[in-house]
Design a protein around this motif. Structure first.
Motif, PDB file in Angstrom:
ATOM      1  N   ASN A 206       0.754  -1.348  -0.017  1.00  0.00           N
ATOM      2  CA  ASN A 206       0.073  -0.162   0.091  1.00  0.00           C
ATOM      3  C   ASN A 206       1.059   1.178   0.233  1.00  0.00           C
ATOM      4  OD1 ASN A 206      -2.843  -0.825   0.140  1.00  0.00           O
ATOM      5  ND2 ASN A 206      -2.324  -1.580   1.910  1.00  0.00           N
ATOM      6  N   VAL A 207       0.459   2.170  -0.623  1.00  0.00           N
ATOM      7  CA  VAL A 207       1.192   3.440  -0.889  1.00  0.00           C
ATOM      8  C   VAL A 207       0.502   4.628  -0.305  1.00  0.00           C
ATOM      9  CG1 VAL A 207       2.591   4.837  -2.394  1.00  0.00           C
ATOM     10  CG2 VAL A 207       2.523   2.649  -3.103  1.00  0.00           C
ATOM     11  N   ARG A 208       1.051   5.531   0.308  1.00  0.00           N
ATOM     12  CA  ARG A 208       0.446   6.706   1.025  1.00  0.00           C
ATOM     13  C   ARG A 208       1.329   7.841   0.816  1.00  0.00           C
ATOM     14  NH1 ARG A 208      -3.962   4.916   0.598  1.00  0.00           N
ATOM     15  NH2 ARG A 208      -4.712   3.201   1.875  1.00  0.00           N
ATOM     16  N   LEU A 209       0.818   9.060   0.857  1.00  0.00           N
ATOM     17  CA  LEU A 209       1.473  10.323   0.545  1.00  0.00           C
ATOM     18  C   LEU A 209       0.668  11.484   1.484  1.00  0.00           C
ATOM     19  CD1 LEU A 209       0.056  12.519  -1.791  1.00  0.00           C
ATOM     20  CD2 LEU A 209       0.476  10.559  -2.992  1.00  0.00           C
ATOM     21  N   GLU A 210       1.478  12.295   1.917  1.00  0.00           N
ATOM     22  CA  GLU A 210       1.073  13.607   2.609  1.00  0.00           C
ATOM     23  C   GLU A 210       2.083  14.719   2.445  1.00  0.00           C
ATOM     24  OE1 GLU A 210       1.094  13.782   6.933  1.00  0.00           O
ATOM     25  OE2 GLU A 210       1.752  11.818   6.811  1.00  0.00           O
ATOM     26  N   MET A 211       1.504  15.808   2.710  1.00  0.00           N
ATOM     27  CA  MET A 211       2.260  17.130   2.957  1.00  0.00           C
ATOM     28  C   MET A 211       2.615  17.054   4.330  1.00  0.00           C
ATOM     29  SD  MET A 211       1.496  21.052   2.245  1.00  0.00           S
ATOM     30  CE  MET A 211       1.691  21.047   0.281  1.00  0.00           C
ATOM     31  N   HIS A 212       3.961  17.028   4.531  1.00  0.00           N
ATOM     32  CA  HIS A 212       4.459  17.175   5.714  1.00  0.00           C
ATOM     33  C   HIS A 212       5.847  17.964   5.908  1.00  0.00           C
ATOM     34  CE1 HIS A 212       3.967  15.552   9.886  1.00  0.00           C
ATOM     35  NE2 HIS A 212       5.249  16.043  10.105  1.00  0.00           N
ATOM     36  N   GLY A 213       6.091  18.880   6.697  1.00  0.00           N
ATOM     37  CA  GLY A 213       7.426  19.655   6.665  1.00  0.00           C
ATOM     38  C   GLY A 213       8.567  18.777   6.873  1.00  0.00           C
ATOM     39  N   TYR A 214       9.702  19.368   6.859  1.00  0.00           N
ATOM     40  CA  TYR A 214      11.074  18.203   7.261  1.00  0.00           C
ATOM     41  C   TYR A 214      10.948  18.050   8.633  1.00  0.00           C
ATOM     42  CZ  TYR A 214      13.018  19.338   2.730  1.00  0.00           C
ATOM     43  OH  TYR A 214      13.162  19.210   1.358  1.00  0.00           O
ATOM     44  N   ASP A 215      10.793  16.584   9.058  1.00  0.00           N
ATOM     45  CA  ASP A 215      10.635  16.218  10.433  1.00  0.00           C
ATOM     46  C   ASP A 215      10.887  14.876  10.477  1.00  0.00           C
ATOM     47  OD1 ASP A 215       9.518  15.453  12.894  1.00  0.00           O
ATOM     48  OD2 ASP A 215       7.351  16.062  12.420  1.00  0.00           O
ATOM     49  N   GLU A 216      12.439  14.743  10.662  1.00  0.00           N
ATOM     50  CA  GLU A 216      12.864  13.440  10.843  1.00  0.00           C
ATOM     51  C   GLU A 216      12.194  12.356  11.533  1.00  0.00           C
ATOM     52  OE1 GLU A 216      15.119  11.409   9.351  1.00  0.00           O
ATOM     53  OE2 GLU A 216      15.101  12.930   7.699  1.00  0.00           O
ATOM     54  N   SER A 217      11.684  12.903  12.879  1.00  0.00           N
ATOM     55  CA  SER A 217      11.140  12.298  13.994  1.00  0.00           C
ATOM     56  C   SER A 217       9.757  11.399  13.357  1.00  0.00           C
ATOM     57  CB  SER A 217      11.014  12.883  15.365  1.00  0.00           C
ATOM     58  OG  SER A 217      10.077  13.854  15.149  1.00  0.00           O
ATOM     59  N   TYR A 218       9.123  12.374  12.633  1.00  0.00           N
ATOM     60  CA  TYR A 218       7.977  11.774  12.021  1.00  0.00           C
ATOM     61  C   TYR A 218       8.332  10.586  11.218  1.00  0.00           C
ATOM     62  CZ  TYR A 218       3.626  11.364   9.515  1.00  0.00           C
ATOM     63  OH  TYR A 218       2.292  11.003   9.112  1.00  0.00           O
ATOM     64  N   ILE A 219       9.040  10.754  10.466  1.00  0.00           N
ATOM     65  CA  ILE A 219       9.607   9.447   9.566  1.00  0.00           C
ATOM     66  C   ILE A 219      10.004   8.254  10.161  1.00  0.00           C
ATOM     67  CG2 ILE A 219      11.563   8.768   7.802  1.00  0.00           C
ATOM     68  CD1 ILE A 219      11.297  11.857   6.570  1.00  0.00           C
ATOM     69  N   GLN A 220      10.867   8.527  11.301  1.00  0.00           N
ATOM     70  CA  GLN A 220      11.137   7.461  12.311  1.00  0.00           C
ATOM     71  C   GLN A 220      10.063   6.697  12.867  1.00  0.00           C
ATOM     72  OE1 GLN A 220      14.726   6.896  13.236  1.00  0.00           O
ATOM     73  NE2 GLN A 220      13.682   5.182  13.764  1.00  0.00           N
ATOM     74  N   PHE A 221       9.230   7.676  13.234  1.00  0.00           N
ATOM     75  CA  PHE A 221       7.804   7.169  14.008  1.00  0.00           C
ATOM     76  C   PHE A 221       7.048   6.002  12.766  1.00  0.00           C
ATOM     77  CE2 PHE A 221       3.295   7.430  15.165  1.00  0.00           C
ATOM     78  CZ  PHE A 221       3.297   7.521  16.483  1.00  0.00           C
ATOM     79  N   MET A 222       6.889   6.812  11.597  1.00  0.00           N
ATOM     80  CA  MET A 222       6.343   5.939  10.642  1.00  0.00           C
ATOM     81  C   MET A 222       6.978   4.489  10.385  1.00  0.00           C
ATOM     82  SD  MET A 222       3.747   7.563   9.779  1.00  0.00           S
ATOM     83  CE  MET A 222       3.253   6.509   8.150  1.00  0.00           C
ATOM     84  N   GLN A 223       8.282   4.756  10.326  1.00  0.00           N
ATOM     85  CA  GLN A 223       9.047   3.310  10.153  1.00  0.00           C
ATOM     86  C   GLN A 223       8.965   2.349  11.280  1.00  0.00           C
ATOM     87  OE1 GLN A 223      12.986   5.306   9.504  1.00  0.00           O
ATOM     88  NE2 GLN A 223      12.693   5.199   7.180  1.00  0.00           N
ATOM     89  N   ASP A 224       8.798   2.895  12.652  1.00  0.00           N
ATOM     90  CA  ASP A 224       8.699   2.142  13.800  1.00  0.00           C
ATOM     91  C   ASP A 224       7.294   1.571  13.616  1.00  0.00           C
ATOM     92  OD1 ASP A 224      10.866   3.161  14.869  1.00  0.00           O
ATOM     93  OD2 ASP A 224      10.115   4.279  16.254  1.00  0.00           O
ATOM     94  N   THR A 225       6.312   2.001  12.866  1.00  0.00           N
ATOM     95  CA  THR A 225       4.984   1.406  12.693  1.00  0.00           C
ATOM     96  C   THR A 225       5.101   0.553  11.766  1.00  0.00           C
ATOM     97  OG1 THR A 225       3.843   2.944  11.414  1.00  0.00           O
ATOM     98  CG2 THR A 225       3.714   3.393  13.573  1.00  0.00           C
ATOM     99  N   GLY A 226       6.351  -0.007  10.953  1.00  0.00           N
ATOM    100  CA  GLY A 226       6.335  -1.094   9.850  1.00  0.00           C
ATOM    101  C   GLY A 226       6.230  -0.427   8.636  1.00  0.00           C
ATOM    102  N   ALA A 227       6.141   0.968   8.298  1.00  0.00           N
ATOM    103  CA  ALA A 227       6.007   1.548   7.233  1.00  0.00           C
ATOM    104  C   ALA A 227       7.587   1.836   6.531  1.00  0.00           C
ATOM    105  CB  ALA A 227       5.339   2.739   7.091  1.00  0.00           C
TER     106      ALA A 227
END
Lengths: 168, 104
Positions: free
Chosen positions: A51-72
């Motif tokens: 499944n692919v998802r996209l969103e508008m989100h500013g530069y935010d490394e901790s968000y990307i980390q958070f997403m990766q922690d949930t398996g994305a």
């Protein structure tokens, strides 16, 4: 690995259409591998593997980390837009699960469009008074287009807000 | 926003999940389990809610331990009070609904 690149244009308000198209590609065995300006790079996968998802989100490394922690998996960024994918075997994948966060997302897009639109308007007006090179119309055209985008985003938001009066 | 406002379902279950320290994915799993699969918190929604709840002081982010990169969160006393009030509010809603539907 078999790869494929497609050039395609989506207007800002068509982000859900863009997402549906990317998921359609994944259903057909091509999953997004990286993104560029109006350019999508795909790699062969099992049909329906991702499944692919996209969103508008500013530069935010901790968000990307958070997403990766949930398996994305983080696929990439194109200016303010970020792209994720997740294997269907890892469970369902959505970025937003309530109306409020969808409205927040549209507000975020609206703010960015508003800022760029206003900047273009101001630069356009200033450039209109430039006696040497008259390129102000380019900025004014951009400003008009951005304001139109803003209107489309606002329409989407209104629909959600109407829903929000009755539901969560 | 006055604190007498109702919590959203997402907020309610996030707070309930945080009586013991928990990371983001843990909150998603607990919420899904507690609601018998009805509520699946999406990661973007959860991330926004966690930041907003930290700003409110209803939860705190725990210091990240060495060797672990996952951020953990925990309910604060203020959060606990909000949660208790919300349970009372929900009870009122459910009691009234049941009473009136039964035609008392």
């Amino acid at each position: 690995m078999e790869r494929n690149t497609i050039r395609k244009w989506f207007w800002v308000w068509e982000f859900d259409k863009e997402e549906a198209w990317l998921n359609g590609m994944a259903q057909n065995g091509w999953v997004l591998e990286s993104v560029g300006f109006c350019t999508y790079h795909f790699v062969k996968c099992e049909p329906g593997e991702y499944n692919v998802r996209l969103e508008m989100h500013g530069y935010d490394e901790s968000y990307i980390q958070f997403m990766q922690d949930t398996g994305a998996e983080f696929v990439g960024r194109m200016v303010a837009w970020i792209y994720f994918r997740k294997k269907t075997t890892e469970g369902p994948f959505d970025l937003f699960s309530d109306i409020d966060s969808r409205i927040d997302h549209l507000n975020k897009i609206g703010r960015v469009l508003g800022i760029i639109g206003t900047a273009n308007l101001l630069i356009g007006i200033m450039n209109s008074f430039n006696p040497v090179v008259n390129i102000g119309w380019i900025n004014l055209l951009c400003a008009t287009l951005l304001m139109y985008c803003l209107g489309r985003i606002h329409g989407k938001k209104e629909a959600l807000e109407k829903e929000r009066l009755l539901h969560e | 926003m006055p604190e007498s406002y109702a919590l959203t379902e997402s907020t309610y279950y996030i707070l309930l999940s945080l009586l013991k320290p928990q990371h983001g994915y843990g909150i998603m799993l607990m919420t899904e389990k507690m609601s018998h699969g009805r509520i699946r918190l999406a990661a973007g929604t959860l991330y926004g809610a966690l930041n907003a709840l930290c700003d409110k002081g209803w939860i705190i982010q725990l210091p990240v331990e060495d060797g672990s990169r996952k951020k953990e969160y925990k309910l604060t006393d203020a959060g606990r009070t909000i949660l208790a009030k919300e349970v009372a509010r929900l009870r009122e809603l459910a009691d009234n609904g049941e009473r009136i539907l039964k035609g008392e």
